[in-house]
Design a protein around this motif. Structure first.
Motif, short mmCIF file in Angstrom:
data_model
loop_
_atom_site.label_atom_id
_atom_site.label_comp_id
_atom_site.label_asym_id
_atom_site.label_seq_id
_atom_site.Cartn_x
_atom_site.Cartn_y
_atom_site.Cartn_z
N LEU A 172 -2.12 25.66 8.94
CA LEU A 172 -2.47 26.48 10.10
C LEU A 172 -3.87 26.19 10.61
N THR A 173 -4.47 25.12 10.11
CA THR A 173 -5.72 24.60 10.67
C THR A 173 -5.45 23.15 11.02
N CYS A 174 -5.91 22.72 12.18
CA CYS A 174 -5.60 21.35 12.60
C CYS A 174 -6.30 20.33 11.70
N SER A 175 -5.65 19.21 11.50
CA SER A 175 -6.23 18.10 10.76
C SER A 175 -6.24 16.87 11.63
N LEU A 176 -7.06 15.89 11.26
CA LEU A 176 -6.99 14.60 11.93
C LEU A 176 -5.68 13.91 11.55
N MET A 177 -5.36 13.98 10.26
CA MET A 177 -4.06 13.49 9.79
C MET A 177 -3.59 14.40 8.67
N TYR A 178 -2.30 14.69 8.68
CA TYR A 178 -1.67 15.32 7.52
C TYR A 178 -0.26 14.79 7.52
N GLU A 179 -0.05 13.69 6.83
CA GLU A 179 1.18 12.93 7.03
C GLU A 179 1.93 12.72 5.73
N ASP A 180 3.23 12.91 5.82
CA ASP A 180 4.08 12.62 4.68
C ASP A 180 4.45 11.14 4.72
N TRP A 182 0.84 -1.21 0.00
CA TRP A 182 0.00 0.00 0.00
C TRP A 182 0.87 1.26 0.00
N LEU A 183 1.86 1.26 0.87
CA LEU A 183 2.74 2.42 1.01
C LEU A 183 3.47 2.69 -0.32
N ASP A 184 3.72 1.61 -1.03
CA ASP A 184 4.43 1.72 -2.29
C ASP A 184 3.61 2.44 -3.37
N LEU A 185 2.31 2.61 -3.12
CA LEU A 185 1.47 3.33 -4.08
C LEU A 185 1.66 4.83 -3.96
N TYR A 186 2.34 5.26 -2.88
CA TYR A 186 2.48 6.70 -2.63
C TYR A 186 3.80 7.22 -3.18
N ALA A 187 3.75 8.37 -3.84
CA ALA A 187 4.97 9.04 -4.31
C ALA A 187 5.80 9.44 -3.09
N ASP A 188 7.08 9.67 -3.29
CA ASP A 188 7.95 9.99 -2.15
C ASP A 188 7.55 11.28 -1.46
N ASP A 189 7.00 12.21 -2.22
CA ASP A 189 6.59 13.49 -1.60
C ASP A 189 5.08 13.56 -1.40
N ALA A 190 4.45 12.39 -1.26
CA ALA A 190 2.99 12.35 -1.13
C ALA A 190 2.53 12.75 0.27
N TYR A 191 1.28 13.17 0.36
CA TYR A 191 0.64 13.42 1.65
C TYR A 191 -0.68 12.68 1.74
#
Ligand code: FES
Ligand SMILES: [Fe+2]
Lengths: 170, 437
Positions: free
Chosen positions: A61-69, A38-47
């Motif tokens: 500058l607004t909180c998110s539940l997730m915002y992950e590189d 699954w992780l391999d489906l993400y580009a290296d600079d993906a979010y």
């Protein structure tokens, strides 16, 4: 676990069907807990972005539940394997029900393709089963003849509700 | 069956010098008594006045389980009202925050109230003539919470008339608020970024205690922080340490780090970890910030403000603040085994945005229902909530570094792994629980 391996794109520009198949496959990899693939489906600079606010536009500058590189996503995947990951003893399981993804925009020149997928996501652990309703927006691009996720945004219908633990990926 | 109502001796017997009875966590009756006595006798956090900047702005919250409303009155002051119509009890506002205009209007029969709660108008007023209405409870409008204090923007209220006044209740502990606020070059904070809400199936006190529990991170968070450390080790040498790693990795610091970091004890259950250093000490400098602080305060004072590395400051009963990253967690009791955790973040007015960005990253990495660090903690609380039903042992042990002469002491700094803060919270618990009983 048997499932068709990811097929390389037939042409330089993906067809709508190839975009749709990709989104469906991504959900299946999560459901089958094939997290490394699954992780391999993400580009290296993906979010991977899960807003906290309805119609949120700003992940910074607004909180998110997730915002992950990808680093944070890989940490999550490693953590799920850990011998002392107590909140995953026993492990959670999950299940996606997707509507057919819609191709919202295609821009071969910018190598950007956007799909929109309404979905239900169910996560279970022990006797608890929790249902989430969400829309997934995928921003995809072609890298070395394969589709990759540049941004996956998951908007929960009740993004601002008080949840207990949400442990896997929607 | 009631065991504890009106029985101060029975309640006191739940708290011993070095252990507490499980009923403080699992008994619904004890929980009800906390709502009737302990919360109303304490100065409880309501909200920050930047949430109600303009006249008529309101914000709905709770003291214990009682619904209240913070509102900016026409004269510019912040009032705290019981959020209940004096007619038939209807909650006046349906949304958590908004603007009432010049007055509140009850959606049921349209009684209206000024923003200080006083009754403005009633439809069919004639129907109340000669009924003695003027003498009724209803005639005085929405009941205000009488004891309200706005401390540099942070609004606290006390429902009961008895108990301690504001200064006596907080004493020196307000220095943690001062430090958090002084980190703004203009000495001002603003609620920003949105509130994270996280539901916990456990008693609210488990969360409060955990804020000063320094012996669990390297154990419970091995799964999250330990994995961060391991994954980060594999990064190519010379890679710049990402902010996320700076934030999470220190949770894996060894016992020695936490022992040396120290804990300070104030009166009435308040206290803070991180007397000398903390998990917030080694964040990278944010460009332009120190320069601004120096212009505002002078170099020496700026250094002193930023040199404070308080980790968690607990304000008894139910909030914790983190000065170095401007974050406040509110542990809202719902039932003996249910607690809503709200994590609020603040912007330092006139400071670089990067500071807020870091605060928000901290909040979502540590305090979100989708975080990983938060998962580690909640798992432990919920297991404890279940395990306490075992009759094998009715007592919870809080003995680490106990000393028989500690009870009367205040404003002392002790070994950072001491369970003194928890013992001290329970001494305050008994005091406010039985006050006036
Ligand atoms: S209940 Fe509020 S006006 Fe009747
Ligand atoms: Fe923790």
């Amino acid at each position: 676990m048997s499932m068709v391996a990811e097929a390389p794109l037939k042409n330089a520009i993906p067809t709508d069907q190839e975009l749709i198949d990709f989104v469906v496959r991504e959900a299946r990899l999560i459901d089958q807990q094939r997290f490394d693939e699954w992780l391999d489906l993400y580009a290296d600079d993906a979010y991977y972005w899960m807003p906290l606010e309805w119609n949120q536009t700003d992940p910074r500058l607004t909180c998110s539940l997730m915002y992950e590189d990808k680093l944070l996503l890989s940490i999550r995947v490693e953590r799920l394997k850990g011998a002392r990951t107590f909140s995953q003893k026993p492990k959670s399981r999950c299940h996606h029900v997707l509507q057919t993804p819609q191709v919202d925009s295609r821009d071969p020149a910018a190598n950007n393709y956007v799909t929109w997928t309404p979905m239900h996501y169910i996560e279970t652990r022990m006797d608890e089963q929790t249902l989430f309703a969400a829309w997934a927006t995928h921003h995809l691009g072609v890298e070395n003849g394969r589709l990759k996720i540049k941004l996956k945004r998951v908007d929960l219908i009740n993004c601002d509700a008080a949840f207990g633990n949400i442990q896997l990926f929607m | 069956m009631t065991r504890y109502a009106g029985n101060a001796a029975a309640l006191r017997a739940l708290v011993r010098d070095q252990e507490v009875h499980r009923d403080v966590y699992v008994s619904e009756e004890v929980f009800q008594l906390e709502m009737e006595h302990m919360f109303p006798n304490s100065w409880v956090y309501v909200g920050h006045d930047s949430q109600v900047p303009n006249a008529g702005d309101y914000f709905g919250t709770t003291i214990g389980t009682q619904p209240i409303l913070m509102v900016r009155h026409t004269d510019g002051t912040v009032k705290v009202l019981h959020n209940r119509c004096p007619h038939k009890g209807t909650r006046i506002t349906s949304e958590t925050c908004g603007n009432a205009g010049k007055f509140f209007r009850c959606p049921y029969h349209a009684w209206s109230f000024r923003t200080d709660g006083s009754l403005l108008a009633i439809p069919l007023k004639k129907g109340y003539e000669n009924t003695g209405f003027e003498q009724s409870h209803a005639a005085s409008g929405m009941a205000p919470v009488r004891h309200v204090r706005n401390y540099r923007g942070f609004v606290f209220a006390k429902i009961n008339d008895g108990g301690l006044d504001f200064e006596e209740f907080f004493g020196d502990s307000l220095s943690s608020f001062d430090n958090m606020i002084d980190r703004s070059p203009v000495g001002q904070l603003k609620v920003a970024g949105g509130v994270l809400r996280y539901m916990h199936n456990c008693n609210w006190k488990m969360l409060v205690e955990n804020q000063t529990d320094t012996c669990h991170p390297m154990v419970a968070h091995e799964s999250s922080a330990g994995t961060v450390v391991e994954v980060w080790k594999k990064a190519p040498p010379g890679t710049k340490k990402p902010m996320a790693v700076e934030i999470i990795a220190p949770f894996m610091s060894p016992y020695e780090f936490f022992e040396n970091m120290g804990i300070r004890i104030w009166d009435n259950g308040h206290g803070h970890t991180g007397v000398h250093h903390s998990i917030h000490s080694d964040y990278s400098a944010v460009s332009g910030y120190f320069e601004k602080m120096t212009v505002a305060y002078g170099e020496e004072r700026a250094k002193a403000i930023l040199g404070e590395n308080r980790h968690n400051t607990v304000y008894f009963p139910n909030i914790m603040i983190k000065g170095p990253i401007q974050l406040l967690r509110h542990f809202k009791p719902i039932a003996a085994n249910k607690t809503l955790v709200e994590s609020w973040t603040f912007q330092l007015v006139d400071a670089p945005d990067m500071l807020l960005e870091r605060t928000l990253m901290y909040n979502r990495l540590i305090n979100a229902p989708t975080s990983i660090v938060g998962h580690d903690d909640l798992e432990m609380y919920e297991r404890a909530q279940e395990g306490l039903h075992s009759n094998g042992n009715e007592w919870v042990n809080l003995q680490r570094l106990y000393s028989p002469d500690e009870a009367g002491q205040t404003n002392v700094a002790v070994n950072g792994t001491s369970e003194w803060p928890m013992r001290h919270q329970f001494r305050a618990w008994t005091k406010f629980m039985t006050m006036g009983m």
